[in-house]
Motif scaffolding. Structure first.
Motif, PDB file in Angstrom:
ATOM      1  N   GLU A   1      10.535   0.723 -43.126  1.00 45.43           N
ATOM      2  CA  GLU A   1      10.483   1.967 -42.364  1.00 45.43           C
ATOM      3  C   GLU A   1      10.378   3.171 -43.324  1.00 45.43           C
ATOM      4  O   GLU A   1       9.655   4.138 -43.067  1.00 45.43           O
ATOM      5  CB  GLU A   1      11.750   2.068 -41.487  1.00 45.43           C
ATOM      6  N   THR A   2      11.097   3.073 -44.446  1.00 48.55           N
ATOM      7  CA  THR A   2      11.100   4.160 -45.432  1.00 48.55           C
ATOM      8  C   THR A   2       9.705   4.390 -46.026  1.00 48.55           C
ATOM      9  O   THR A   2       9.229   5.530 -46.076  1.00 48.55           O
ATOM     10  CB  THR A   2      12.086   3.815 -46.575  1.00 48.55           C
ATOM     11  N   VAL A   3       9.042   3.313 -46.465  1.00 45.71           N
ATOM     12  CA  VAL A   3       7.704   3.509 -47.057  1.00 45.71           C
ATOM     13  C   VAL A   3       6.696   3.935 -45.991  1.00 45.71           C
ATOM     14  O   VAL A   3       5.809   4.757 -46.252  1.00 45.71           O
ATOM     15  CB  VAL A   3       7.181   2.270 -47.851  1.00 45.71           C
ATOM     16  N   LEU A   4       6.881   3.410 -44.771  1.00 44.79           N
ATOM     17  CA  LEU A   4       5.972   3.810 -43.686  1.00 44.79           C
ATOM     18  C   LEU A   4       6.118   5.295 -43.367  1.00 44.79           C
ATOM     19  O   LEU A   4       5.131   5.992 -43.130  1.00 44.79           O
ATOM     20  CB  LEU A   4       6.263   2.991 -42.427  1.00 44.79           C
TER      21      LEU A   4
ATOM     22  N   ILE B   1      15.103   6.791 -53.878  1.00 45.33           N
ATOM     23  CA  ILE B   1      14.844   6.972 -52.452  1.00 45.33           C
ATOM     24  C   ILE B   1      16.150   7.363 -51.752  1.00 45.33           C
ATOM     25  O   ILE B   1      16.154   8.179 -50.829  1.00 45.33           O
ATOM     26  CB  ILE B   1      14.173   5.716 -51.821  1.00 45.33           C
ATOM     27  N   ALA B   2      17.272   6.796 -52.223  1.00 46.98           N
ATOM     28  CA  ALA B   2      18.572   7.120 -51.617  1.00 46.98           C
ATOM     29  C   ALA B   2      18.880   8.597 -51.805  1.00 46.98           C
ATOM     30  O   ALA B   2      19.360   9.266 -50.883  1.00 46.98           O
ATOM     31  CB  ALA B   2      19.670   6.257 -52.232  1.00 46.98           C
TER      32      ALA B   2
ATOM     33  N   THR C   1      20.734   5.018 -48.051  1.00 44.53           N
ATOM     34  CA  THR C   1      20.218   3.895 -48.831  1.00 44.53           C
ATOM     35  C   THR C   1      19.629   2.841 -47.895  1.00 44.53           C
ATOM     36  O   THR C   1      20.373   2.203 -47.151  1.00 44.53           O
ATOM     37  CB  THR C   1      21.349   3.246 -49.681  1.00 44.53           C
ATOM     38  N   PRO C   2      18.297   2.672 -47.894  1.00 45.76           N
ATOM     39  CA  PRO C   2      17.715   1.614 -47.061  1.00 45.76           C
ATOM     40  C   PRO C   2      18.035   0.258 -47.686  1.00 45.76           C
ATOM     41  O   PRO C   2      17.564  -0.036 -48.785  1.00 45.76           O
ATOM     42  CB  PRO C   2      16.216   1.920 -47.095  1.00 45.76           C
TER      43      PRO C   2
ATOM     44  N   GLY D   1      14.661  13.288 -57.472  1.00 47.49           N
ATOM     45  CA  GLY D   1      15.446  14.466 -57.105  1.00 47.49           C
ATOM     46  C   GLY D   1      14.589  15.584 -56.564  1.00 47.49           C
ATOM     47  O   GLY D   1      13.621  15.368 -55.837  1.00 47.49           O
ATOM     48  N   ALA D   2      14.939  16.819 -56.983  1.00 53.49           N
ATOM     49  CA  ALA D   2      14.263  18.002 -56.453  1.00 53.49           C
ATOM     50  C   ALA D   2      12.786  18.036 -56.836  1.00 53.49           C
ATOM     51  O   ALA D   2      11.948  18.497 -56.049  1.00 53.49           O
ATOM     52  CB  ALA D   2      14.961  19.259 -56.958  1.00 53.49           C
TER      53      ALA D   2
END
Ligand SMILES: Nc1ncnc2c1ncn2[C@@H]1O[C@H](COP(=O)(O)OP(=O)(O)OP(=O)(O)O)[C@@H](O)[C@H]1O
Ligand SMILES: [Mg+2]
Length: 309
Positions: free
Chosen positions: A205-208, A189-190, A196-197, A168-169
């Motif tokens: 792509e998200t981790v990159l 992550i979502a 949501t990936p 979260g924050a």
């Protein structure tokens, strides 16, 4: 030495029950009390892996003293900051008849500005003797939203590797300070991305993206599918062998412990991933949170698959 930070620790009470019906009197079959909080799970697993650990955080009141008496594992040094308010309890009612668990989490008392300052001074004093720092969990009330960002900057200024496992924050606010390692799960992550990936390509792509934004080792944990990691050497997936899990609560904390210990030992990224996946998976085979059986770890280590994507 691995320095762990658990600001919102608790005394965790596990109630084992034969059935759990709301609105009736329930008899508790067995009570197990433990020092709870994600950083305490990290501490126990890292200590069991043979690392020397110093555990920091806030403790308060009678419950705080009891909490400290529960942190007895060899290899863990207690360095908690005392506060005036009573420490919180978290209760997990585990219905043995169906395996379902119902959790009651107290919010915890607020920390005062003076107590927060005292923690900062304690942290600054211990930081020079740390090799790696692992910060885990939520922020207690009263602690400013940029607190983790401040701790991360202190670690970076001191040249210490810092892992941050929060959500979260607290995660969003600390990312600009560039912790060396983060490990959100799919839900975390979502909520960070508002998206949501789902496909493997989206997850990569998200981790990159996290890595390109300054996180040296950006991991996304995927439960039974293991973990995706983007780092300077490339993108990897660590895949655990198939197991019948007994308790997956805290597996992510065990994984953080594996990465922290791997970093402290200067292991290569692929060997860090192997250790982290193996110890997380071994801890899924243990009923207790933040523990694993050495035989499980030894048998899983050679069966972790590492793929360079
Ligand atoms: N069912 C499972 N089978 C095999 N390994 C598992 C399973 N569940 C978890 N693990 C191992 O634990 C790691 C972390 O799991 P997960 O993604 O569920 O973490 P998490 O959601 O952060 O957990 P927590 O926050 O409760 O500690 C996985 O990458 C995997 O190595
Ligand atoms: Mg987690």
């Amino acid at each position: 030495m691995l320095l762990t930070v658990t600001l919102n620790a608790s005394v965790d009470k596990l109630y084992l029950l034969d059935g759990n019906t709301l609105g009736t009197v329930m008899r508790v079959k067995e009570v197990r009390n433990s020092a709870g909080g994600k950083g305490l799970n990290v501490s126990r697993v890292a200590a069991q892996l043979g690392e020397s650990v110093t555990a920091m955080g806030f403790v308060g009141g009678h419950t705080g003293r009891y909490f400290e008496s529960l942190v007895t594992q060899r290899g863990i040094t207690r360095a908690f900051t005392n506060i005036a308010a009573e420490m919180r309890n978290c209760i997990n009612c585990w219905d043995l008849s169906c395996g379902q668990s119902t959790e009651y989490l107290e919010t915890g008392a607020p920390v005062t500005a003076e107590e927060a300052d005292r923690f900062m001074a304690d942290f600054a004093a211990l930081l020079p003797s740390a090799d790696v720092v692992a910060i885990s969990g939520s922020l207690p009330r009263g602690i400013p939203a940029d607190f983790y960002a401040t701790l991360v900057r202190m670690c970076r200024d001191a040249g210490k590797l810092v892992l941050l496992d929060t959500s979260g924050a607290s995660l969003r606010n600390a990312l600009p300070a560039r912790p060396d390692f983060v490990k959100p799960n799919t839900d975390e992550i979502a909520s960070l991305l508002d998206f949501t990936p789902r496909t493997r390509a989206e997850q990569v792509e998200t981790v990159l993206t996290l890595h390109r934004n300054g996180i040296a080792c950006a991991a996304l944990s995927l439960g039974a599918e293991g973990v995706l990691v983007a780092c300077g050497q490339g993108v990897y997936q660590g895949i655990p062998p198939s197991i019948k899990p007994k308790n997956t609560v805290g597996c992510g904390d065990s994984m953080v412990a594996g990465f922290a210990v791997g970093m402290a030992r200067g292991l290569s990224v692929t060997e860090q991933i192997r250790l982290a996946v193996a110890v997380a998976t071994a801890s899924a085979l243990s009923i207790g949170t933040g523990e694993y059986a050495k035989d499980d770890l030894d048998s899983i280590l050679p069966r972790v698959q590492i793929h360079n994507l």
